[in-house]
Design a protein around this motif. Structure first.
Motif, PDB file in Angstrom:
ATOM      1  N   LEU A 260       0.810  -1.209   0.000  1.00 18.36           N
ATOM      2  CA  LEU A 260       0.000   0.000   0.000  1.00 18.36           C
ATOM      3  C   LEU A 260       0.844   1.260   0.000  1.00 18.36           C
ATOM      4  CD1 LEU A 260      -2.861  -0.992   2.466  1.00 18.36           C
ATOM      5  CD2 LEU A 260      -2.727  -1.257  -0.010  1.00 18.36           C
ATOM      6  N   GLY A 261       2.160   1.082  -0.014  1.00 17.92           N
ATOM      7  CA  GLY A 261       3.010   2.250  -0.148  1.00 17.92           C
ATOM      8  C   GLY A 261       3.200   3.025   1.127  1.00 17.92           C
ATOM      9  N   PRO A 267      11.688   0.588  -7.077  1.00 20.18           N
ATOM     10  CA  PRO A 267      11.730  -0.524  -8.023  1.00 20.18           C
ATOM     11  C   PRO A 267      11.522  -1.892  -7.390  1.00 20.18           C
ATOM     12  CG  PRO A 267      13.962   0.168  -7.506  1.00 20.18           C
ATOM     13  CD  PRO A 267      13.041   1.099  -6.763  1.00 20.18           C
ATOM     14  N   THR A 268      11.326  -1.943  -6.057  1.00 22.83           N
ATOM     15  CA  THR A 268      11.166  -3.232  -5.383  1.00 22.83           C
ATOM     16  C   THR A 268       9.697  -3.593  -5.309  1.00 22.83           C
ATOM     17  OG1 THR A 268      13.098  -2.652  -4.045  1.00 22.83           O
ATOM     18  CG2 THR A 268      11.826  -4.577  -3.375  1.00 22.83           C
ATOM     19  N   ASP A 269       9.251  -4.380  -6.262  1.00 22.63           N
ATOM     20  CA  ASP A 269       7.842  -4.774  -6.350  1.00 22.63           C
ATOM     21  C   ASP A 269       7.686  -6.152  -5.707  1.00 22.63           C
ATOM     22  OD1 ASP A 269       5.204  -4.912  -6.972  1.00 22.63           O
ATOM     23  OD2 ASP A 269       5.497  -5.455  -9.078  1.00 22.63           O
ATOM     24  N   ILE A 270       6.866  -6.230  -4.670  1.00 24.13           N
ATOM     25  CA  ILE A 270       6.674  -7.485  -3.927  1.00 24.13           C
ATOM     26  C   ILE A 270       5.227  -7.927  -4.054  1.00 24.13           C
ATOM     27  CG2 ILE A 270       6.561  -8.471  -1.601  1.00 24.13           C
ATOM     28  CD1 ILE A 270       9.064  -6.977  -0.899  1.00 24.13           C
ATOM     29  N   ASP A 271       5.038  -9.200  -4.393  1.00 26.14           N
ATOM     30  CA  ASP A 271       3.698  -9.785  -4.446  1.00 26.14           C
ATOM     31  C   ASP A 271       3.470 -10.549  -3.138  1.00 26.14           C
ATOM     32  OD1 ASP A 271       1.341 -11.075  -4.925  1.00 26.14           O
ATOM     33  OD2 ASP A 271       1.923 -11.928  -6.855  1.00 26.14           O
ATOM     34  N   PRO A 272       2.543 -10.073  -2.299  1.00 26.96           N
ATOM     35  CA  PRO A 272       2.319 -10.755  -1.012  1.00 26.96           C
ATOM     36  C   PRO A 272       1.984 -12.237  -1.159  1.00 26.96           C
ATOM     37  CG  PRO A 272       1.228  -8.620  -1.028  1.00 26.96           C
ATOM     38  CD  PRO A 272       1.702  -8.866  -2.431  1.00 26.96           C
ATOM     39  N   LEU A 273       1.363 -12.610  -2.277  1.00 20.88           N
ATOM     40  CA  LEU A 273       0.991 -14.017  -2.449  1.00 20.88           C
ATOM     41  C   LEU A 273       2.205 -14.927  -2.617  1.00 20.88           C
ATOM     42  CD1 LEU A 273      -2.159 -13.684  -4.715  1.00 20.88           C
ATOM     43  CD2 LEU A 273      -2.061 -14.206  -2.279  1.00 20.88           C
ATOM     44  N   ASP A 274       3.355 -14.358  -2.962  1.00 21.13           N
ATOM     45  CA  ASP A 274       4.575 -15.182  -3.030  1.00 21.13           C
ATOM     46  C   ASP A 274       4.965 -15.698  -1.656  1.00 21.13           C
ATOM     47  OD1 ASP A 274       4.767 -14.774  -5.746  1.00 21.13           O
ATOM     48  OD2 ASP A 274       6.214 -13.137  -5.607  1.00 21.13           O
ATOM     49  N   VAL A 292      -8.500  -5.886   3.719  1.00 19.94           N
ATOM     50  CA  VAL A 292      -9.906  -5.444   3.749  1.00 19.94           C
ATOM     51  C   VAL A 292     -10.035  -4.138   4.529  1.00 19.94           C
ATOM     52  CG1 VAL A 292     -12.205  -5.990   4.620  1.00 19.94           C
ATOM     53  CG2 VAL A 292     -10.861  -7.749   3.443  1.00 19.94           C
ATOM     54  N   GLU A 293      -9.359  -4.064   5.677  1.00 13.01           N
ATOM     55  CA  GLU A 293      -9.426  -2.845   6.492  1.00 13.01           C
ATOM     56  C   GLU A 293      -8.883  -1.650   5.716  1.00 13.01           C
ATOM     57  OE1 GLU A 293      -7.204  -3.915   9.920  1.00 13.01           O
ATOM     58  OE2 GLU A 293      -8.857  -5.009  10.884  1.00 13.01           O
ATOM     59  N   ALA A 294      -7.776  -1.869   5.014  1.00 10.32           N
ATOM     60  CA  ALA A 294      -7.178  -0.767   4.253  1.00 10.32           C
ATOM     61  C   ALA A 294      -8.107  -0.332   3.116  1.00 10.32           C
ATOM     62  CB  ALA A 294      -5.825  -1.205   3.695  1.00 10.32           C
ATOM     63  N   TRP A 295      -8.721  -1.289   2.461  1.00 13.79           N
ATOM     64  CA  TRP A 295      -9.617  -0.967   1.339  1.00 13.79           C
ATOM     65  C   TRP A 295     -10.869  -0.239   1.832  1.00 13.79           C
ATOM     66  CZ3 TRP A 295     -14.429  -3.551   0.071  1.00 13.79           C
ATOM     67  CH2 TRP A 295     -14.997  -3.091  -1.122  1.00 13.79           C
ATOM     68  N   ARG A 296     -11.427  -0.692   2.920  1.00 18.28           N
ATOM     69  CA  ARG A 296     -12.612  -0.016   3.459  1.00 18.28           C
ATOM     70  C   ARG A 296     -12.300   1.418   3.863  1.00 18.28           C
ATOM     71  NH1 ARG A 296     -15.013  -5.038   7.132  1.00 18.28           N
ATOM     72  NH2 ARG A 296     -16.072  -6.119   5.396  1.00 18.28           N
ATOM     73  N   GLY A 297     -11.044   1.649   4.264  1.00 17.80           N
ATOM     74  CA  GLY A 297     -10.664   2.999   4.638  1.00 17.80           C
ATOM     75  C   GLY A 297     -10.389   3.893   3.438  1.00 17.80           C
ATOM     76  N   ASN A 298     -10.146   3.295   2.270  1.00 18.64           N
ATOM     77  CA  ASN A 298      -9.856   4.081   1.065  1.00 18.64           C
ATOM     78  C   ASN A 298     -10.260   3.269  -0.156  1.00 18.64           C
ATOM     79  OD1 ASN A 298      -8.938   5.933  -0.799  1.00 18.64           O
ATOM     80  ND2 ASN A 298      -6.764   5.445  -0.520  1.00 18.64           N
ATOM     81  N   ARG A 299     -11.551   3.251  -0.456  1.00 22.52           N
ATOM     82  CA  ARG A 299     -12.069   2.393  -1.515  1.00 22.52           C
ATOM     83  C   ARG A 299     -11.636   2.844  -2.907  1.00 22.52           C
ATOM     84  NH1 ARG A 299     -16.581  -0.983   0.216  1.00 22.52           N
ATOM     85  NH2 ARG A 299     -16.978  -0.629   2.432  1.00 22.52           N
ATOM     86  N   ARG A 300     -11.158   4.045  -3.032  1.00 20.12           N
ATOM     87  CA  ARG A 300     -10.735   4.532  -4.334  1.00 20.12           C
ATOM     88  C   ARG A 300      -9.225   4.521  -4.504  1.00 20.12           C
ATOM     89  NH1 ARG A 300     -14.706   9.472  -6.271  1.00 20.12           N
ATOM     90  NH2 ARG A 300     -16.649   8.280  -6.143  1.00 20.12           N
ATOM     91  N   LEU A 307      -4.599  -4.603  -4.351  1.00 21.38           N
ATOM     92  CA  LEU A 307      -4.315  -5.662  -3.387  1.00 21.38           C
ATOM     93  C   LEU A 307      -5.560  -6.490  -3.106  1.00 21.38           C
ATOM     94  CD1 LEU A 307      -2.376  -7.060  -1.466  1.00 21.38           C
ATOM     95  CD2 LEU A 307      -2.934  -5.327   0.269  1.00 21.38           C
ATOM     96  N   MET A 308      -6.691  -5.823  -2.910  1.00 23.59           N
ATOM     97  CA  MET A 308      -7.934  -6.551  -2.656  1.00 23.59           C
ATOM     98  C   MET A 308      -8.300  -7.443  -3.842  1.00 23.59           C
ATOM     99  SD  MET A 308      -9.619  -6.450   0.174  1.00 23.59           S
ATOM    100  CE  MET A 308     -11.262  -6.838  -0.407  1.00 23.59           C
ATOM    101  N   GLU A 309      -8.192  -6.877  -5.033  1.00 26.12           N
ATOM    102  CA  GLU A 309      -8.536  -7.658  -6.225  1.00 26.12           C
ATOM    103  C   GLU A 309      -7.594  -8.855  -6.374  1.00 26.12           C
ATOM    104  OE1 GLU A 309      -8.893  -7.102 -11.086  1.00 26.12           O
ATOM    105  OE2 GLU A 309      -8.272  -5.418  -9.817  1.00 26.12           O
ATOM    106  N   ARG A 310      -6.325  -8.627  -6.101  1.00 24.99           N
ATOM    107  CA  ARG A 310      -5.330  -9.720  -6.216  1.00 24.99           C
ATOM    108  C   ARG A 310      -5.662 -10.858  -5.252  1.00 24.99           C
ATOM    109  NH1 ARG A 310      -2.404 -12.912  -7.874  1.00 24.99           N
ATOM    110  NH2 ARG A 310      -0.130 -13.040  -7.911  1.00 24.99           N
TER     111      ARG A 310
END
Length: 559
Positions: A260-261, A267-274, A292-300, A307-310
């Motif tokens: 979420l930054g 340049p360090t891109d990390i995929d949490p699912l790894d 989910v908590e982060a998305w609900r706090g900022n749905r846009r 991250l939620m979609e992933r």
């Protein structure tokens, strides 16, 4: 050794232009050294460049050059020159390769026979001559001592842009050296994991991510080297986590924060699912909850949505994917289309259709609607034999956006619904009104003329162009299509288009003019007035005689 090295392969890799330019650099190749499957040399161009060809690589023939074009990943003219130089001595290559192998064996044997003191003396001599080697070994020595503070300090030095920067910015010419130095820091982190200190490696990897993110803002990374180092750093962090097995809850929260930054990951891109194996069920649950908590706090928020979609897609949760998109619908219907396609993939086609229809209804500006959504909905209607519904959508789209493309699409829908004449007349009325208001299409000229030309209604198109005006491009198309049936009208158009070209210079202009002259000649033949054409060409030649390239082109075409 040279089975992949041929002139044809060199030309394919470099392209015709670089290959031709490489031919001029054969005499600039010097210091050719043949190894076991590789060849290196120097090629003197604007500067002296170091080039290397790998002849037996898994990907076939590949090459590297430190010229600016080569650093961008291109197979440059200098590599072509080296390849051609190698081909010129192909008969001697097997012998040179055998000699290279023998030298390697001799070197290995000699090194094996040296005592410890002799090896140390040799290594110290190399360290004195090779600054990069000295830095790498210093970092390894610091790591081996277990002095984390010293390793951290050394990594900070390696990532400091100061020695490379002018006015606070690392220019392209110095970016490669900086990237090589930054790569040493990543190697040191990997070495920590390999030596059983993975927990320390995790700490330093995260600190290095921050330092690299700060540095990349001030480096010209056009060739993407820092991007690759960022990927290597992500791999080093994952390897360390696999070895150290940090607390799953803390790791999950850190991964979410990184995604979420919480800091600019650069340049360090990390995929949490790894990290699923490292996190286990407990960590993955925390990861999902935090996301989910982060998305609900900022749905846009882009990062929150991604991250939620992933996570939802990985878990096969289509409803959550839809909810994520539905929380931030774009005003042009694009998001509705994304949702429809997700539902199609889940074989929920009825819901997909409803979302597409909703996207059309809710679009604020019909002229700005996502054309892909219109195409999707019309395709669905057509496949369901709902031709009148497809026609309605196409009619509304054309009504909002008077373009040749929307006219063509409306025509096709009307043809399928067996009501083309009525729809055509209504559409042309709208385009006539545009033409009277002097509204032009994307490429100039009234869309009305383009539509009539596309309908092959040449006479009506000519009449419309005469009444409302037309772009030169349209007049040329009209003349070309009307030349057989209306040669006199076409001749007038060609002559008018040719006139301004006679006042211009340049080979492209001359080619256009000669093309028009050939059309003018054809019109005179159809009108049985060859003498008039002869007089026209004679006068043109007299007026344009100083334009040698034009005269040559006219001669080539018998004009």
């Amino acid at each position: 050794m040279t089975r992949g090295l041929t002139e044809a392969n060199l030309k394919t890799l470099a392209g015709a232009r670089s290959f031709e330019r490489g031919l001029g650099y054969l005499d600039a190749v010097s210091g050719v050294e043949v190894g076991d499957g590789w060849v290196t040399a120097s090629v003197h161009g604007t500067e002296r460049y170091e080039v290397e060809l790998t002849l037996d690589g898994p990907g076939g023939l590949v090459g590297e050059c430190d010229c600016p074009y080569g650093l961008e990943g291109n197979f440059c003219k200098h590599l072509v020159a080296l390849g051609l130089a190698v081909l010129a001595q192909r008969e001697s290559l097997p012998r040179q390769r055998k000699a290279a192998r023998e030298r390697a064996r001799d070197l290995d044997g000699w090194l094996s026979a040296l005592s410890k003191d002799e090896l140390l003396a040799l290594l110290r001599e190399q360290i004195d001559d090779d600054r990069q080697l000295r830095r790498r070994l210093e970092l390894r020595a610091t790591s081996a001592r277990g002095d984390l503070a010293a390793v951290r300090s050394r990594i900070r030095e390696l990532l400091d842009i100061g020695p490379f920067a002018q006015y606070g910015y690392v220019e392209y010419a110095d970016a490669r050296a900086y990237a090589d130095q930054a790569g040493q820091a990543v190697s040191a982190i990997g070495a920590l994991t390999g030596s059983g200190r993975a927990a320390d490696a995790i700490t330093l990897a995260r600190e290095t991510m921050r330092l690299l993110a700060e540095a990349v803002q001030s480096v010209d990374d056009s060739d993407g080297r820092l991007g690759q180092i960022g990927a290597d750093l992500a791999d080093a962090h994952l390897d360390a986590c696999r070895a150290a097995r940090p607390g799953p809850e803390a790791l999950a929260r850190w991964l979410v924060g990184h995604a979420l930054g919480d800091f600019d990951g650069g340049p360090t891109d990390i995929d949490p699912l790894d990290y699923e194996e490292v996190l286990g069920e407990e960590g993955m649950a925390v990861l999902r909850k935090s996301a989910v908590e982060a998305w609900r706090g900022n749905r846009r928020g882009w990062a929150e949505k991604y991250l939620m979609e992933r996570l939802a897609k990985a878990g096969g949760d289509v409803d959550t994917v839809i909810a994520v998109h539905a929380a931030d619908l774009s005003p042009n219907g694009h998001t509705h289309l994304v949702i429809a396609r997700e539902l199609d993939t889940a074989r929920r086609s009825d819901e997909a259709l409803r979302w597409a229809e909703r996207g059309i209804r809710e679009t604020r500006d019909p002229a700005a609607v996502d054309t892909a959504l219109v195409d999707y909905l019309c395709d669905r209607y057509t496949r369901a034999d709902r031709l009148s519904d497809a026609l309605t959508v196409r009619r509304d789209h054309f009504g909002a956006r008077h373009s040749l493309l929307t006219y063509q699409q409306l025509r096709a829908a009307a043809q399928a619904a067996d009501c083309r004449p009525v729809e055509r007349e209504g559409a042309l009325d709208l385009l006539r009104a545009d033409a009277r208001r002097r509204q032009v299409g994307r490429y100039g000229g009234p869309v009305l003329v383009d539509a009539l030309l596309d309908d092959k209604d040449i006479d009506t198109a000519w009449q419309a162009a005469t009444q409302t005006g037309a772009h030169d491009r349209q007049w040329l198309t009209l003349a070309d299509q009307a030349r057989v049936t209306r040669p006199a009208d076409a001749l007038g158009a060609y002559l008018r288009l040719a006139e301004p070209l006679t006042k211009q210079t340049g080979n492209p202009v001359y080619e256009q003019l000669v093309s028009l002259l050939l059309s003018i000649r054809d019109c005179h033949r159809r009108l049985d007035t060859p003498d008039e054409f002869a007089m026209y060409v004679t006068a043109l030649r007299t007026a344009q005689k100083r334009k040698r390239n034009l005269m040559r082109l006219m001669d080539e075409h018998g004009l």
